[in-house]
Design a protein around this motif. Structure first.
Motif, PDB file in Angstrom:
ATOM      1  N   ALA A  68       7.212   7.966 -12.482  1.00  8.66           N
ATOM      2  CA  ALA A  68       7.853   7.236 -11.387  1.00  8.66           C
ATOM      3  C   ALA A  68       7.170   5.893 -11.174  1.00  8.66           C
ATOM      4  CB  ALA A  68       7.801   8.059 -10.113  1.00  8.66           C
ATOM      5  N   GLY A  69       7.947   4.922 -10.708  1.00  8.42           N
ATOM      6  CA  GLY A  69       7.399   3.622 -10.350  1.00  8.42           C
ATOM      7  C   GLY A  69       7.039   3.611  -8.877  1.00  8.42           C
ATOM      8  N   ILE A  70       6.368   2.545  -8.455  1.00 12.11           N
ATOM      9  CA  ILE A  70       5.976   2.414  -7.054  1.00 12.11           C
ATOM     10  C   ILE A  70       6.580   1.130  -6.508  1.00 12.11           C
ATOM     11  CG2 ILE A  70       4.050   2.077  -5.467  1.00 12.11           C
ATOM     12  CD1 ILE A  70       2.338   3.764  -7.334  1.00 12.11           C
ATOM     13  N   ARG A  71       7.164   1.238  -5.327  1.00 11.82           N
ATOM     14  CA  ARG A  71       7.708   0.075  -4.628  1.00 11.82           C
ATOM     15  C   ARG A  71       7.133   0.032  -3.220  1.00 11.82           C
ATOM     16  NH1 ARG A  71      14.013   0.327  -6.421  1.00 11.82           N
ATOM     17  NH2 ARG A  71      13.767  -0.755  -8.384  1.00 11.82           N
ATOM     18  N   ILE A  72       7.275  -1.118  -2.597  1.00  7.96           N
ATOM     19  CA  ILE A  72       6.806  -1.297  -1.225  1.00  7.96           C
ATOM     20  C   ILE A  72       8.032  -1.414  -0.324  1.00  7.96           C
ATOM     21  CG2 ILE A  72       5.479  -2.756   0.340  1.00  7.96           C
ATOM     22  CD1 ILE A  72       3.959  -3.731  -2.191  1.00  7.96           C
ATOM     23  N   SER A  73       8.060  -0.566   0.689  1.00  9.81           N
ATOM     24  CA  SER A  73       9.185  -0.572   1.624  1.00  9.81           C
ATOM     25  C   SER A  73       9.140  -1.835   2.479  1.00  9.81           C
ATOM     26  CB  SER A  73       9.101   0.668   2.513  1.00  9.81           C
ATOM     27  OG  SER A  73      10.060   0.581   3.532  1.00  9.81           O
ATOM     28  N   GLU A  74      10.318  -2.365   2.761  1.00 11.35           N
ATOM     29  CA  GLU A  74      10.423  -3.548   3.617  1.00 11.35           C
ATOM     30  C   GLU A  74      11.232  -3.267   4.881  1.00 11.35           C
ATOM     31  OE1 GLU A  74      12.015  -6.591   1.083  1.00 11.35           O
ATOM     32  OE2 GLU A  74      10.189  -6.707  -0.107  1.00 11.35           O
ATOM     33  N   THR A  75      11.472  -1.974   5.139  1.00 14.62           N
ATOM     34  CA  THR A  75      12.217  -1.639   6.358  1.00 14.62           C
ATOM     35  C   THR A  75      11.293  -1.744   7.567  1.00 14.62           C
ATOM     36  OG1 THR A  75      11.693   0.719   6.201  1.00 14.62           O
ATOM     37  CG2 THR A  75      13.711  -0.022   5.101  1.00 14.62           C
ATOM     38  N   GLN A  76      11.880  -1.923   8.735  1.00 11.55           N
ATOM     39  CA  GLN A  76      11.082  -2.035   9.962  1.00 11.55           C
ATOM     40  C   GLN A  76      10.306  -0.749  10.221  1.00 11.55           C
ATOM     41  OE1 GLN A  76      11.017  -5.515  10.375  1.00 11.55           O
ATOM     42  NE2 GLN A  76      10.382  -4.686  12.326  1.00 11.55           N
ATOM     43  N   LYS A  77      10.952   0.374  10.000  1.00  5.23           N
ATOM     44  CA  LYS A  77      10.327   1.661  10.297  1.00  5.23           C
ATOM     45  C   LYS A  77       9.128   1.948   9.400  1.00  5.23           C
ATOM     46  CE  LYS A  77      11.450   6.535  10.803  1.00  5.23           C
ATOM     47  NZ  LYS A  77      12.458   7.560  10.648  1.00  5.23           N
ATOM     48  N   ASN A  78       9.187   1.557   8.138  1.00  9.88           N
ATOM     49  CA  ASN A  78       8.122   1.857   7.178  1.00  9.88           C
ATOM     50  C   ASN A  78       7.639   0.600   6.468  1.00  9.88           C
ATOM     51  OD1 ASN A  78       8.059   4.846   7.311  1.00  9.88           O
ATOM     52  ND2 ASN A  78      10.193   4.603   6.709  1.00  9.88           N
ATOM     53  N   LYS A  79       7.448  -0.466   7.187  1.00 10.36           N
ATOM     54  CA  LYS A  79       7.065  -1.767   6.633  1.00 10.36           C
ATOM     55  C   LYS A  79       5.776  -1.633   5.820  1.00 10.36           C
ATOM     56  CE  LYS A  79       7.717  -6.399   7.154  1.00 10.36           C
ATOM     57  NZ  LYS A  79       8.720  -6.942   6.316  1.00 10.36           N
ATOM     58  N   ASN A  80       5.824  -2.159   4.585  1.00  9.07           N
ATOM     59  CA  ASN A  80       4.687  -2.213   3.660  1.00  9.07           C
ATOM     60  C   ASN A  80       4.173  -0.840   3.221  1.00  9.07           C
ATOM     61  OD1 ASN A  80       4.713  -5.013   3.630  1.00  9.07           O
ATOM     62  ND2 ASN A  80       3.434  -5.107   5.460  1.00  9.07           N
ATOM     63  N   ARG A  81       4.937   0.195   3.425  1.00  7.78           N
ATOM     64  CA  ARG A  81       4.542   1.530   2.968  1.00  7.78           C
ATOM     65  C   ARG A  81       5.058   1.711   1.543  1.00  7.78           C
ATOM     66  NH1 ARG A  81       5.750   7.224   6.087  1.00  7.78           N
ATOM     67  NH2 ARG A  81       4.346   8.468   4.806  1.00  7.78           N
ATOM     68  N   MET A  82       4.196   2.218   0.655  1.00  2.79           N
ATOM     69  CA  MET A  82       4.577   2.368  -0.750  1.00  2.79           C
ATOM     70  C   MET A  82       5.246   3.724  -0.977  1.00  2.79           C
ATOM     71  SD  MET A  82       1.531   0.488  -2.776  1.00  2.79           S
ATOM     72  CE  MET A  82       0.184   1.115  -1.828  1.00  2.79           C
ATOM     73  N   TYR A  83       6.240   3.702  -1.878  1.00  4.96           N
ATOM     74  CA  TYR A  83       6.943   4.940  -2.204  1.00  4.96           C
ATOM     75  C   TYR A  83       7.248   4.990  -3.699  1.00  4.96           C
ATOM     76  CZ  TYR A  83      11.273   2.171  -2.252  1.00  4.96           C
ATOM     77  OH  TYR A  83      12.249   1.244  -2.529  1.00  4.96           O
ATOM     78  N   TYR A  84       7.460   6.219  -4.183  1.00  5.77           N
ATOM     79  CA  TYR A  84       7.800   6.433  -5.585  1.00  5.77           C
ATOM     80  C   TYR A  84       9.313   6.318  -5.766  1.00  5.77           C
ATOM     81  CZ  TYR A  84       3.128   8.495  -5.839  1.00  5.77           C
ATOM     82  OH  TYR A  84       1.778   8.707  -5.786  1.00  5.77           O
ATOM     83  N   TYR A  85       9.717   5.813  -6.919  1.00  2.75           N
ATOM     84  CA  TYR A  85      11.145   5.719  -7.238  1.00  2.75           C
ATOM     85  C   TYR A  85      11.327   5.966  -8.733  1.00  2.75           C
ATOM     86  CZ  TYR A  85      10.570   1.177  -9.484  1.00  2.75           C
ATOM     87  OH  TYR A  85      10.200   0.178 -10.336  1.00  2.75           O
ATOM     88  N   CYS A  86      12.539   6.319  -9.111  1.00  4.36           N
ATOM     89  CA  CYS A  86      12.853   6.571 -10.517  1.00  4.36           C
ATOM     90  C   CYS A  86      13.092   5.234 -11.219  1.00  4.36           C
ATOM     91  CB  CYS A  86      14.097   7.452 -10.637  1.00  4.36           C
ATOM     92  SG  CYS A  86      14.582   7.760 -12.352  1.00  4.36           S
ATOM     93  N   ILE A  87      12.305   4.962 -12.234  1.00  5.76           N
ATOM     94  CA  ILE A  87      12.419   3.705 -12.985  1.00  5.76           C
ATOM     95  C   ILE A  87      13.744   3.645 -13.741  1.00  5.76           C
ATOM     96  CG2 ILE A  87      11.422   2.361 -14.884  1.00  5.76           C
ATOM     97  CD1 ILE A  87       8.689   3.359 -14.002  1.00  5.76           C
ATOM     98  N   GLU A  88      14.197   4.787 -14.228  1.00  2.90           N
ATOM     99  CA  GLU A  88      15.426   4.849 -15.027  1.00  2.90           C
ATOM    100  C   GLU A  88      16.687   4.879 -14.163  1.00  2.90           C
ATOM    101  OE1 GLU A  88      15.513   4.888 -18.454  1.00  2.90           O
ATOM    102  OE2 GLU A  88      13.357   4.552 -18.364  1.00  2.90           O
TER     103      GLU A  88
END
Length: 145
Positions: free
Chosen positions: A26-46
């Motif tokens: 899995a890849g890692i992204r940084i959330s930009e939503t107000q509720k979870n600002k700057n929180r990193m999460y896993y996502y499917c690269i494919e």
């Protein structure tokens, strides 16, 4: 969920590797939503699985003991189980294709057997007609002499 890729900016620390259901890391992204600002999460690269696979879990030097190893083994086992399930479903689909093909061949075989039976009857009738014509020819030749 609005996000940016983790490659867009640097962050401190190390994080547990995660694999998605498709078996890829899995890849890692940084959330930009107000509720979870700057929180990193896993996502499917494919993009084969869900886009959100879970929140990132940091590993500090004290946390690298059995807990994170056990968690990684559990995730690996879950992925193995998922892959086995996918393989089993694939094999089931292939088995159904083979079964349908066998049934089709069986149906064609029965049709061919019926046609062969009909051809045998037709050949017998033709042979009987030839014998009758031959007998008639012999009678006509005998009467003519």
């Amino acid at each position: 969920m609005s996000s940016s890729s983790a490659a867009d900016g640097a962050w401190e620390g190390r994080y547990v590797n995660m694999y998605c259901k498709c078996g890829k890391k899995a890849g890692i992204r940084i959330s930009e939503t107000q509720k979870n600002k700057n929180r990193m999460y896993y996502y499917c690269i494919e993009n084969a699985c869900e886009s959100f696979l879970g929140w990132c879990k940091a590993i500090d030097s004290s946390d690298r003991s059995q807990g994170s190893d056990l968690e990684m083994r559990q995730r690996s086992a879950a992925i193995d189980l998922f892959e086995l399930k996918e393989e089993m479903l694939y094999l089931k689909r292939e088995m159904m294709k083979m079964y349908n093909e066998i049934m089709t061949i069986g149906g064609k075989r029965k049709c061919l057997e019926l046609e062969i039976g009909s051809l045998k009857k037709l050949i017998f009738i033709c042979l009987m007609a030839i014998m009758m014509l031959f007998t008639l020819l012999v009678i006509l030749l005998y009467k003519g002499n």
